[in-house]
Design a protein around this motif. Structure first.
Motif, mmCIF file in Angstrom:
data_model
loop_
_atom_site.group_PDB
_atom_site.id
_atom_site.type_symbol
_atom_site.label_atom_id
_atom_site.label_comp_id
_atom_site.label_asym_id
_atom_site.label_seq_id
_atom_site.Cartn_x
_atom_site.Cartn_y
_atom_site.Cartn_z
ATOM 1 N N HIS A 251 39.709 45.284 42.065
ATOM 2 C CA HIS A 251 38.694 45.623 43.061
ATOM 3 C C HIS A 251 39.090 46.856 43.863
ATOM 4 C CE1 HIS A 251 35.857 42.400 42.580
ATOM 5 N NE2 HIS A 251 36.852 41.489 42.530
ATOM 6 N N ALA A 252 40.364 47.042 44.039
ATOM 7 C CA ALA A 252 40.828 48.218 44.833
ATOM 8 C C ALA A 252 40.494 49.519 44.110
ATOM 9 C CB ALA A 252 42.354 48.111 45.060
ATOM 10 N N GLY A 253 40.345 49.557 42.811
ATOM 11 C CA GLY A 253 40.053 50.786 42.067
ATOM 12 C C GLY A 253 38.617 51.239 42.224
ATOM 13 N N GLY B 89 46.162 40.460 40.221
ATOM 14 C CA GLY B 89 45.497 41.374 39.288
ATOM 15 C C GLY B 89 44.049 41.631 39.675
ATOM 16 N N ARG B 90 43.385 40.609 40.142
ATOM 17 C CA ARG B 90 41.978 40.769 40.534
ATOM 18 C C ARG B 90 41.852 41.663 41.765
ATOM 19 N NH1 ARG B 90 37.745 35.806 41.771
ATOM 20 N NH2 ARG B 90 35.880 37.137 42.026
ATOM 21 N N ILE C 208 52.170 30.061 39.315
ATOM 22 C CA ILE C 208 52.550 31.445 39.011
ATOM 23 C C ILE C 208 51.395 32.181 38.335
ATOM 24 C CG2 ILE C 208 54.064 32.867 37.573
ATOM 25 C CD1 ILE C 208 56.267 30.754 38.079
ATOM 26 N N VAL C 209 50.742 31.530 37.368
ATOM 27 C CA VAL C 209 49.604 32.139 36.669
ATOM 28 C C VAL C 209 48.473 32.444 37.638
ATOM 29 C CG1 VAL C 209 47.818 31.742 34.934
ATOM 30 C CG2 VAL C 209 50.202 31.132 34.441
ATOM 31 N N LEU C 210 48.229 31.469 38.557
ATOM 32 C CA LEU C 210 47.143 31.659 39.522
ATOM 33 C C LEU C 210 47.434 32.820 40.458
ATOM 34 C CD1 LEU C 210 44.497 30.661 40.753
ATOM 35 C CD2 LEU C 210 45.830 29.062 42.156
ATOM 36 N N ILE C 211 48.679 32.911 40.931
ATOM 37 C CA ILE C 211 49.055 34.014 41.818
ATOM 38 C C ILE C 211 48.932 35.350 41.084
ATOM 39 C CG2 ILE C 211 50.986 35.052 43.067
ATOM 40 C CD1 ILE C 211 51.935 32.207 43.715
ATOM 41 N N ALA C 212 49.392 35.383 39.833
ATOM 42 C CA ALA C 212 49.291 36.622 39.054
ATOM 43 C C ALA C 212 47.835 37.028 38.849
ATOM 44 C CB ALA C 212 49.995 36.443 37.710
ATOM 45 N N TYR C 213 46.989 36.048 38.614
ATOM 46 C CA TYR C 213 45.550 36.325 38.422
ATOM 47 C C TYR C 213 44.947 36.912 39.685
ATOM 48 C CZ TYR C 213 40.553 35.381 38.134
ATOM 49 O OH TYR C 213 39.184 35.493 38.174
ATOM 50 N N LEU C 214 45.267 36.303 40.835
ATOM 51 C CA LEU C 214 44.700 36.765 42.091
ATOM 52 C C LEU C 214 45.172 38.180 42.427
ATOM 53 C CD1 LEU C 214 44.986 33.505 44.245
ATOM 54 C CD2 LEU C 214 42.910 34.518 43.243
#
Length: 415
Positions: free
Chosen positions: A409-411, A404-405, A396-402
């Motif tokens: 980058h989209a901004g 968020g990242r 779950i933490v890894l998915i949330a990190y990905l």
């Protein structure tokens, strides 16, 4: 006058059928030597079909019962010893015996009754001779001792019951007379245990002082041919309540069984196996295992402890023959590494440690594949669940990190 008529009626009723319930002496001989001798009273409760319903009759073993010399024998290497008593028109009671060298027991109890005996079975809708057999009897004693049981013992045999009382019995006899040394049945030791004295007070006992984890012992029982038929490994601890001489009250104590000071005996039969552990000089613990031949499942059905320790005011006995512990399948052993508590009676429970037992189907003196107890399975399941939960949390933490990242980058996309 009425009293005399009543007594006369009772006497007539007593002797009208097969006789009163009274002690009978039966013995089996080979030449001039006696190998089986029994002094007992017995009665039979038999249910049979009539033309319109069913009826139950009480049939005593009369004092006219005799040993059937054609069916009774002292046994050979290929056959068991048999005591067969015949009475009335076609009725018979048979007991066969087995031994492992240290104990003997009743291997089979057979009851035969003739429904064509109209005096005993009035209005029976059959004239068949019925034979019923029980292989679970529970009568056993040490070799060269007399099995003695004054208390009534009732056994289920097919659709009938057999009740023995005031029973003295010995098989595999070295002499012609019953041994003066007796193995007293559990029913008698339960009823004859002396109660606490009036001065002794029963109070809520404090928690027992821990006596440490008991030593792990290995025990085995062998057949007549010398092959191992029962295997057991375990540490054993008694949790026992008794009246203390020194404290003049009921106390609770934890006592470990010491394998190095314990003698092992027992008996293996087709559907019943017994392990007897005797720690000298005054402690005897027995386990009885029962096999259900229909389901091919076995379980620990009975535990008894007989003890007389220095601080006890009277001999201690606890026994329970209707237990349902250590259940497993024929051809497999039962294993439980976790500490278990086997409750026998309110005054006794057994704590077992690193237990493995196989009372039936032992091959090459080794335990078969084990069926583990629920506690062991639960202990293995907990780390699996915790590990799975941690792995899920990391995912779950890894998915949330990905996610968020990716948003970060989209901004900064190029216009």
């Amino acid at each position: 006058m009425e009293l005399s008529h009543t007594v006369a009626a009772l006497l007539v009723a007593c002797f009208a059928g097969l006789g009163c319930i009274q002690a009978v002496t039966l013995d089996v001989k080979e030449g001039n030597s006696t190998c089986i001798k029994a002094e007992l009273s017995a009665s039979f409760s038999i249910t049979y079909d009539t033309i319109s319903s069913t009826r139950t009759v009480q049939v005593p073993l009369p004092d006219s019962a005799t040993v059937d010399t054609g069916s009774s024998s002292c046994g050979t290497d290929e056959s068991l010893p048999w005591l067969v008593a015949v009475f009335g028109p076609g009725h018979a009671l048979g007991l066969s015996f087995s031994s492992n060298g240290s104990l003997y027991s009743v291997a089979n109890l057979t009851l035969q009754y003739n429904l064509s005996d109209s005096a005993t079975f009035p209005e029976a809708n059959s004239s068949d001779v019925v034979t019923v057999v029980s292989a679970t009897v529970g009568i056993w004693a040490a070799i060269n001792t007399t099995y003695h049981c004054v208390s009534p013992v009732t056994l289920r045999v097919g659709g009938a019951t057999v009740t023995f009382s005031d029973m003295r019995l010995e098989a595999f006899m070295p002499g012609n007379d019953l041994s003066p040394t007796e193995s007293v049945c559990m029913a008698d030791t339960t009823t004859t245990t002396a109660p606490p004295t009036a001065a002794a007070s029963t109070t809520a006992a404090p928690a027992p002082t821990p006596s440490g984890t008991p030593e792990h012992g290995t025990y085995s029982v062998k057949n007549n041919n010398g092959t191992v038929c029962l295997l057991a490994q375990m540490g054993l601890q008694f949790n026992i309540s008794y009246v203390s001489k020194s404290q003049n009250k009921t106390v609770q104590d934890l006592v470990n069984l010491t394998p190095s000071q314990t003698n092992v005996s027992g008996l293996c039969e087709a559907s019943r196996a017994t392990l007897v552990l005797t720690e000298e000089p005054n402690t005897t613990l027995s386990f009885t295992f029962t096999l259900n031949s229909t389901t091919n499942k076995y379980h620990l059905s009975g535990i008894s402890l007989l003890a007389m320790w220095p601080d006890m005011t009277a001999r201690f006995l606890a026994s329970n023959t209707s237990l349902e512990y250590l259940r497993s399948s024929l051809g497999r052993s039962y294993m439980c590494n976790a500490e278990q508590t086997l409750i026998v009676e309110p005054t006794l429970s057994l704590n077992t440690f690193r237990l493995q037992v196989q009372p039936f189907g032992v091959i090459t003196d080794q335990f078969a594949t084990a069926e583990e107890c629920q506690m062991d399975q639960d202990q293995m399941l907990i780390p699996i669940i915790v590990g799975a939960a941690l792995a899920g949390l990391v995912l779950i933490v890894l998915i949330a990190y990905l996610i968020g990242r990716k948003r970060s980058h989209a901004g900064y996309q190029t216009i």
